[in-house]
Design an enzyme around this catalytic site. Structure first.
Site, PDB file in Angstrom:
ATOM      1  N   CYS A   8       6.997   0.171  72.106  1.00 22.70           N
ATOM      2  CA  CYS A   8       7.323   0.410  73.528  1.00 22.70           C
ATOM      3  C   CYS A   8       7.533  -0.945  74.183  1.00 22.70           C
ATOM      4  O   CYS A   8       7.806  -1.927  73.489  1.00 22.70           O
ATOM      5  CB  CYS A   8       6.237   1.241  74.207  1.00 22.70           C
ATOM      6  SG  CYS A   8       4.615   0.448  74.245  1.00 22.70           S
ATOM      7  N   ASN A  11       3.235  -2.507  74.738  1.00 21.63           N
ATOM      8  CA  ASN A  11       2.301  -2.268  73.621  1.00 21.63           C
ATOM      9  C   ASN A  11       0.863  -2.089  74.095  1.00 21.63           C
ATOM     10  O   ASN A  11      -0.084  -2.434  73.388  1.00 21.63           O
ATOM     11  CB  ASN A  11       2.397  -3.385  72.557  1.00 21.63           C
ATOM     12  CG  ASN A  11       1.686  -3.072  71.246  1.00 21.63           C
ATOM     13  OD1 ASN A  11       1.188  -3.965  70.570  1.00 21.63           O
ATOM     14  ND2 ASN A  11       1.620  -1.812  70.873  1.00 21.63           N
ATOM     15  N   CYS A  13       0.250   0.942  76.306  1.00 16.83           N
ATOM     16  CA  CYS A  13       0.127   2.349  76.704  1.00 16.83           C
ATOM     17  C   CYS A  13       0.727   3.287  75.643  1.00 16.83           C
ATOM     18  O   CYS A  13       0.003   3.855  74.829  1.00 16.83           O
ATOM     19  CB  CYS A  13       0.791   2.612  78.051  1.00 16.83           C
ATOM     20  SG  CYS A  13       0.068   1.673  79.425  1.00 16.83           S
ATOM     21  N   ARG A  14       2.056   3.440  75.679  1.00 13.83           N
ATOM     22  CA  ARG A  14       2.671   4.473  74.839  1.00 13.83           C
ATOM     23  C   ARG A  14       2.574   4.235  73.337  1.00 13.83           C
ATOM     24  O   ARG A  14       2.194   5.141  72.594  1.00 13.83           O
ATOM     25  CB  ARG A  14       4.147   4.648  75.244  1.00 13.83           C
ATOM     26  CG  ARG A  14       4.305   5.231  76.633  1.00 13.83           C
ATOM     27  CD  ARG A  14       5.713   5.045  77.139  1.00 13.83           C
ATOM     28  NE  ARG A  14       6.031   3.636  77.328  1.00 13.83           N
ATOM     29  CZ  ARG A  14       7.215   3.158  77.650  1.00 13.83           C
ATOM     30  NH1 ARG A  14       8.233   3.991  77.786  1.00 13.83           N
ATOM     31  NH2 ARG A  14       7.394   1.870  77.816  1.00 13.83           N
ATOM     32  N   SER A  15       2.935   3.031  72.877  1.00 15.72           N
ATOM     33  CA  SER A  15       2.961   2.841  71.420  1.00 15.72           C
ATOM     34  C   SER A  15       1.573   2.846  70.769  1.00 15.72           C
ATOM     35  O   SER A  15       1.430   3.418  69.685  1.00 15.72           O
ATOM     36  CB  SER A  15       3.795   1.624  71.002  1.00 15.72           C
ATOM     37  OG  SER A  15       3.281   0.423  71.515  1.00 15.72           O
ATOM     38  N   ASP A 124       7.142   6.042  80.815  1.00 18.52           N
ATOM     39  CA  ASP A 124       6.169   4.961  80.933  1.00 18.52           C
ATOM     40  C   ASP A 124       5.092   5.334  81.952  1.00 18.52           C
ATOM     41  O   ASP A 124       5.389   5.492  83.132  1.00 18.52           O
ATOM     42  CB  ASP A 124       6.924   3.698  81.383  1.00 18.52           C
ATOM     43  CG  ASP A 124       6.031   2.482  81.430  1.00 18.52           C
ATOM     44  OD1 ASP A 124       4.815   2.629  81.214  1.00 18.52           O
ATOM     45  OD2 ASP A 124       6.561   1.394  81.671  1.00 18.52           O
TER      46      ASP A 124
HETATM   47  P1  4NP Z   1       3.937   0.523  77.653  1.00 23.09           P
HETATM   48  O1  4NP Z   1       3.700   0.434  79.232  1.00 23.09           O
HETATM   49  O2  4NP Z   1       5.315  -0.039  77.403  1.00 23.09           O
HETATM   50  O3  4NP Z   1       3.831   1.976  77.375  1.00 23.09           O
HETATM   51  O4  4NP Z   1       2.844  -0.298  77.009  1.00 23.09           O
HETATM   52  C1  4NP Z   1       3.856  -0.760  79.947  1.00 23.09           C
HETATM   53  C2  4NP Z   1       2.829  -1.668  79.997  1.00 23.09           C
HETATM   54  C3  4NP Z   1       2.949  -2.825  80.738  1.00 23.09           C
HETATM   55  C4  4NP Z   1       4.123  -3.067  81.444  1.00 23.09           C
HETATM   56  C5  4NP Z   1       5.153  -2.147  81.384  1.00 23.09           C
HETATM   57  C6  4NP Z   1       5.020  -0.990  80.640  1.00 23.09           C
HETATM   58  N1  4NP Z   1       4.241  -4.238  82.227  1.00 23.09           N
HETATM   59  O5  4NP Z   1       5.235  -4.361  82.946  1.00 23.09           O
HETATM   60  O6  4NP Z   1       3.364  -5.104  82.160  1.00 23.09           O
END
Ligand code: 4NP
Length: 156
Positions: A8, A11, A13-15, A124
């Site tokens: 994702c 790294n 949340c989703r992945s 997200d």
């Molecule tokens: P992820 O979510 O891609 O599912 O891990 C996010 C985590 C952090 C950010 C964006 C999306 N960020 O902008 O820091």
């Protein structure tokens, strides 16, 4: 199928939630030889733990991701992993441009494995509420079951 990388943006949340859910489904199916890992297209959170809400929401479903540490996708991943699964379209496009020559890794969308569900991305949840994490996990668990079944068929 021997190894799968879940990717994702951050790294955190989703992945990691997807990797945890698939790991659980693979272990339950006796597919312990399939290795799994997760990474982000960004290195913004590298070295850090998953998001606290992600850890909590996953644990409620008996998926423990607290020990995971974020890292950025690297060139070597395209040689080490058989399959690289993107959580959304932007991640997929980025992975496609990163893939080096000579890499045989299949780059696909994770939600392809959710069957009939007309959703192609895991939204997200990072800037949202608890419901965002629950919704993401509902989708992730659906695709995790489909992916484990796909691997069981392929290795049976
Ligand atoms: P992820 O979510 O891609 O599912 O891990 C996010 C985590 C952090 C950010 C964006 C999306 N960020 O902008 O820091």
């Amino acid at each position: 199928m021997k190894s799968i990388l879940f990717v994702c943006l951050g790294n955190i949340c989703r992945s990691p939630m997807a990797e945890g859910a698939v790991r659980k489904a693979l272990d339950a199916a006796g597919l312990v030889h399939v290795t799994t890992d997760s990474a982000g297209t960004s290195g913004w959170h590298a070295g850090g733990p998953p998001d606290q809400q992600a850890i909590k929401a996953a644990l409620m479903r008996d998926i423990d991701i607290a020990h995971r540490r974020a890292r950025q996708v690297e060139q070597e991943d395209f040689h080490r992993f058989d399959m690289v699964l993107a959580m959304d379209g932007a991640t997929y496009a980025r992975l496609k441009t990163m893939q080096p020559e000579g890499s045989a890794a299949q780059i696909r969308m994770f939600m392809e494995f959710a069957g009939e569900v007309p959703v192609r991305e895991v939204p997200d949840p990072y800037y949202g509420s608890e419901e965002g994490f629950e919704h993401a996990l509902d989708l992730i668990e659906l695709a995790a079951r489909g992916l484990a079944a796909h691997i069981a068929r392929a290795s049976g």
